[in-house]
Design a protein around this motif. Structure first.
Motif, PDB file in Angstrom:
ATOM      1  N   ASP A  80       5.875   1.202 -12.522  1.00  0.00           N
ATOM      2  CA  ASP A  80       5.218   2.688 -12.812  1.00  0.00           C
ATOM      3  C   ASP A  80       5.855   3.123 -14.205  1.00  0.00           C
ATOM      4  OD1 ASP A  80       3.947   5.031 -12.115  1.00  0.00           O
ATOM      5  OD2 ASP A  80       5.953   5.881 -11.709  1.00  0.00           O
ATOM      6  N   ASN A 120       0.959  -1.358   0.043  1.00  0.00           N
ATOM      7  CA  ASN A 120       0.047  -0.098   0.030  1.00  0.00           C
ATOM      8  C   ASN A 120       0.984   1.338   0.032  1.00  0.00           C
ATOM      9  OD1 ASN A 120      -2.488  -1.509   0.140  1.00  0.00           O
ATOM     10  ND2 ASN A 120      -2.412  -1.444   2.255  1.00  0.00           N
ATOM     11  N   ARG A 121       1.923   1.284   0.534  1.00  0.00           N
ATOM     12  CA  ARG A 121       2.587   2.350   0.801  1.00  0.00           C
ATOM     13  C   ARG A 121       3.406   2.875  -0.479  1.00  0.00           C
ATOM     14  NH1 ARG A 121       7.718   1.338   3.812  1.00  0.00           N
ATOM     15  NH2 ARG A 121       6.316   0.125   4.966  1.00  0.00           N
ATOM     16  N   PHE A 122       3.857   1.984  -1.182  1.00  0.00           N
ATOM     17  CA  PHE A 122       4.728   1.891  -2.549  1.00  0.00           C
ATOM     18  C   PHE A 122       3.642   2.037  -3.642  1.00  0.00           C
ATOM     19  CE2 PHE A 122       8.239   0.240   0.128  1.00  0.00           C
ATOM     20  CZ  PHE A 122       8.839   1.555   0.140  1.00  0.00           C
ATOM     21  N   GLU A 145      10.943  -4.456   1.599  1.00  0.00           N
ATOM     22  CA  GLU A 145      10.550  -3.050   1.635  1.00  0.00           C
ATOM     23  C   GLU A 145      11.269  -2.466   0.426  1.00  0.00           C
ATOM     24  OE1 GLU A 145      10.423   0.789   4.058  1.00  0.00           O
ATOM     25  OE2 GLU A 145      10.156  -1.039   5.136  1.00  0.00           O
ATOM     26  N   ASN A 166       9.588  -1.328  -3.483  1.00  0.00           N
ATOM     27  CA  ASN A 166      10.002  -0.025  -3.853  1.00  0.00           C
ATOM     28  C   ASN A 166      10.651   0.040  -5.220  1.00  0.00           C
ATOM     29  OD1 ASN A 166      10.385   2.696  -3.810  1.00  0.00           O
ATOM     30  ND2 ASN A 166      11.901   2.704  -2.227  1.00  0.00           N
ATOM     31  N   THR A 168       8.007  -1.609  -7.837  1.00  0.00           N
ATOM     32  CA  THR A 168       6.753  -0.895  -8.268  1.00  0.00           C
ATOM     33  C   THR A 168       7.217   0.506  -8.961  1.00  0.00           C
ATOM     34  OG1 THR A 168       5.837  -1.524  -6.132  1.00  0.00           O
ATOM     35  CG2 THR A 168       4.844   0.382  -7.216  1.00  0.00           C
ATOM     36  N   TRP A 169       8.504   0.856  -8.885  1.00  0.00           N
ATOM     37  CA  TRP A 169       8.895   2.068  -9.382  1.00  0.00           C
ATOM     38  C   TRP A 169       9.274   1.516 -10.869  1.00  0.00           C
ATOM     39  CZ3 TRP A 169      13.902   1.535 -11.927  1.00  0.00           C
ATOM     40  CH2 TRP A 169      14.170   2.896 -12.594  1.00  0.00           C
ATOM     41  N   ALA A 182       0.872   3.760  -3.063  1.00  0.00           N
ATOM     42  CA  ALA A 182       0.453   5.036  -3.157  1.00  0.00           C
ATOM     43  C   ALA A 182       1.496   6.082  -3.560  1.00  0.00           C
ATOM     44  CB  ALA A 182       0.072   5.649  -1.592  1.00  0.00           C
ATOM     45  N   LYS A 183       2.870   5.648  -3.283  1.00  0.00           N
ATOM     46  CA  LYS A 183       4.150   6.701  -3.670  1.00  0.00           C
ATOM     47  C   LYS A 183       4.070   6.778  -5.261  1.00  0.00           C
ATOM     48  CE  LYS A 183       8.932   6.853  -3.328  1.00  0.00           C
ATOM     49  NZ  LYS A 183      10.288   6.233  -2.787  1.00  0.00           N
ATOM     50  N   TYR A 184       3.932   5.617  -6.010  1.00  0.00           N
ATOM     51  CA  TYR A 184       4.126   5.691  -7.492  1.00  0.00           C
ATOM     52  C   TYR A 184       2.729   5.762  -8.066  1.00  0.00           C
ATOM     53  CZ  TYR A 184       8.862   4.266  -6.286  1.00  0.00           C
ATOM     54  OH  TYR A 184       9.815   4.582  -5.958  1.00  0.00           O
TER      55      TYR A 184
END
Length: 190
Positions: free
Chosen positions: A143, A57-59, A132, A136, A139-140, A61-63
């Motif tokens: 994206d 969920n954190r990453f 983590e 990260n 997902t980057w 949202a970040k991307y």
């Protein structure tokens, strides 16, 4: 069933429901002890749809990507196993993929965390394996392909890389279809 029988069944069911609604003590039964102390002010956290939901969920949202999509990629790539490793050529560490999202060292180099993917250190590989960091970086990577390509092509490029897609074309569509099916499953799970 006659009307009298139906009425008797209905009365029986209503009586049973009323009885079961009473606390165990009022029904003459011993209360069932809880195996842990109950804090009346405790906040109950809902069960996550998938492992590593907080990281996902954190990453996501970040991307700006759907968490269910990231979870679907992880499900297909590693089945949520942070120790998953795909050794394309066991003699070449740099051709391997690691962790939840099966990220290659070349992607980690593009991400800025590996100096030379062909000569990655044990510490760099360990960094990439950590859930983590892996989510990260993965997902980057996803994206950036979703920004450049249509959805299906981006999923394919995420799997085989841009050069792999240009060389092999549509060879890995079954993999893409697995991700799409998992994504639909997570989206529909609410």
């Amino acid at each position: 069933m006659t009307a009298v029988t139906a009425a008797l069944v209905a009365l029986f069911v209503l009586g049973l429901m009323a009885l079961l609604a009473l606390p165990r003590k009022a029904r003459g039964l011993t209360p069932i002890p809880t195996p842990w102390p109950v804090d009346p002010g405790a906040v109950i956290t809902p069960v996550a749809k998938y492992p590593y939901a907080d990281i996902i969920n954190r990453f996501a949202a970040k991307y700006g990507q759907p968490a269910d999509l990231i979870a679907a990629v992880i499900k297909v790539e590693s089945n949520f196993d942070p120790n998953a490793e795909n050794l394309e050529d066991p003699g070449l560490d740099y051709d391997s993929s690691y962790g939840l999202m099966q990220v290659q060292l070349a992607v980690a180099q593009d991400f800025g965390k590996v100096k030379d993917y062909k000569h990655a250190t044990a510490a760099e590989i360990a960094w990439l394996r950590a859930p983590e960091n892996n989510v990260n970086c993965g997902t980057w990577n996803l994206d950036r392909w979703l920004d450049r390509y249509p959805f299906d092509v981006a999923l394919h490029v995420e799997n085989v890389g841009e050069s792999g897609y240009n060389v092999y074309g549509r060879r890995n569509w079954p993999h893409v279809n697995k991700i799409k099916a998992a994504y639909d499953e997570y989206k529909n799970a609410g």
